[in-house]
Write an enzyme that holds these catalytic residues in place. Structure first.
Site, PDB file in Angstrom:
ATOM      1  N   LYS A  13       0.856  -1.181   0.000  1.00 59.71           N
ATOM      2  CA  LYS A  13       0.000   0.000   0.000  1.00 59.71           C
ATOM      3  C   LYS A  13       0.893   1.232   0.000  1.00 59.71           C
ATOM      4  O   LYS A  13       1.803   1.340   0.835  1.00 59.71           O
ATOM      5  CB  LYS A  13      -0.905  -0.014   1.237  1.00 59.71           C
ATOM      6  CG  LYS A  13      -1.807   1.189   1.310  1.00 59.71           C
ATOM      7  CD  LYS A  13      -2.929   1.101   2.337  1.00 59.71           C
ATOM      8  CE  LYS A  13      -2.537   0.589   3.679  1.00 59.71           C
ATOM      9  NZ  LYS A  13      -3.624   0.655   4.659  1.00 59.71           N
ATOM     10  N   CYS A  73      -0.525  14.913  -5.992  1.00 62.13           N
ATOM     11  CA  CYS A  73      -1.050  14.178  -7.144  1.00 62.13           C
ATOM     12  C   CYS A  73      -2.190  13.250  -6.720  1.00 62.13           C
ATOM     13  O   CYS A  73      -2.104  12.547  -5.721  1.00 62.13           O
ATOM     14  CB  CYS A  73       0.071  13.360  -7.783  1.00 62.13           C
ATOM     15  SG  CYS A  73      -0.476  12.338  -9.167  1.00 62.13           S
ATOM     16  N   CYS A 116      -3.751  11.665  -9.591  1.00 63.58           N
ATOM     17  CA  CYS A 116      -3.950  10.872 -10.805  1.00 63.58           C
ATOM     18  C   CYS A 116      -2.988   9.692 -10.885  1.00 63.58           C
ATOM     19  O   CYS A 116      -3.128   8.837 -11.744  1.00 63.58           O
ATOM     20  CB  CYS A 116      -3.784  11.740 -12.053  1.00 63.58           C
ATOM     21  SG  CYS A 116      -2.076  12.208 -12.426  1.00 63.58           S
ATOM     22  N   CYS A 145       2.290  16.762  -7.354  1.00 63.26           N
ATOM     23  CA  CYS A 145       1.774  16.895  -8.718  1.00 63.26           C
ATOM     24  C   CYS A 145       2.845  17.527  -9.594  1.00 63.26           C
ATOM     25  O   CYS A 145       3.487  18.487  -9.198  1.00 63.26           O
ATOM     26  CB  CYS A 145       0.513  17.769  -8.707  1.00 63.26           C
ATOM     27  SG  CYS A 145      -0.084  18.232 -10.346  1.00 63.26           S
ATOM     28  N   HIS A 156      -1.242  15.070 -14.907  1.00 63.77           N
ATOM     29  CA  HIS A 156      -2.692  14.825 -15.013  1.00 63.77           C
ATOM     30  C   HIS A 156      -3.272  15.437 -16.286  1.00 63.77           C
ATOM     31  O   HIS A 156      -4.245  14.927 -16.826  1.00 63.77           O
ATOM     32  CB  HIS A 156      -3.409  15.364 -13.764  1.00 63.77           C
ATOM     33  CG  HIS A 156      -3.222  16.822 -13.547  1.00 63.77           C
ATOM     34  ND1 HIS A 156      -2.227  17.344 -12.745  1.00 63.77           N
ATOM     35  CD2 HIS A 156      -3.885  17.883 -14.058  1.00 63.77           C
ATOM     36  CE1 HIS A 156      -2.301  18.665 -12.739  1.00 63.77           C
ATOM     37  NE2 HIS A 156      -3.295  19.009 -13.539  1.00 63.77           N
TER      38      HIS A 156
END
Ligand code: FES
Length: 132
Positions: free
Chosen positions: A79, A96, A98, A107, A111
């Site tokens: 995980k 992030c 995405c 990020c 994306h």
């Protein structure tokens, strides 16, 4: 049990013997309309048994798995968890959501390309200090 015995030893053989089944394939051409009607229950029963048998042994289609969102980030761990000290965030930071960023968990704008390619609409989680 007597009914089953009579069915197997007498009734069914008599029924099969009465069916107008020709001795060759070309014999079907010479069957009358009444002969074809007499064959309907037999052909229907055989077809039903064949259908049920084939269905019983037919492999089940594989159940489609739901698509995954994480294609390549830390695939070796069970995980992916990132812990960030809130005091180190600064004025503004974008995380992030995405799973395409090369600087994950931050990020990097990936994306945008992902959304263009897939029609998705994902974007970052932006944390910003409240200005006084
Ligand atoms: Fe993933 Fe921006 S790169 S949300």
């Amino acid at each position: 049990m007597e009914i089953v015995n009579r069915l197997i030893t007498s009734t069914l053989p008599n029924y099969f013997a009465s069916l107008p089944i020709p001795k060759s394939v070309f014999g079907f051409i010479q069957l009358s309309g009444g002969d074809w009607i007499a064959l309907i229950p037999f052909v229907g029963t055989v077809s039903l048994i064949a259908y049920v048998t084939v269905k019983a042994f037919q492999p089940k289609p594989p159940v489609a798995k739901k698509p995954i969102c994480n294609l390549k980030i830390q695939k070796e761990v069970q995980k992916v968890v990132n812990i960030v000290d809130i005091e180190e965030i600064g004025e503004k930071v974008s995380y992030c959501r995405c799973w395409r960023s090369k600087r994950f968990p931050l990020c990097d704008g990936s994306h945008t390309k992902h959304n263009e390619e897939t029609g998705d609409n994902v974007g970052p989680l932006v944390l910003k200090r409240k200005s006084n």
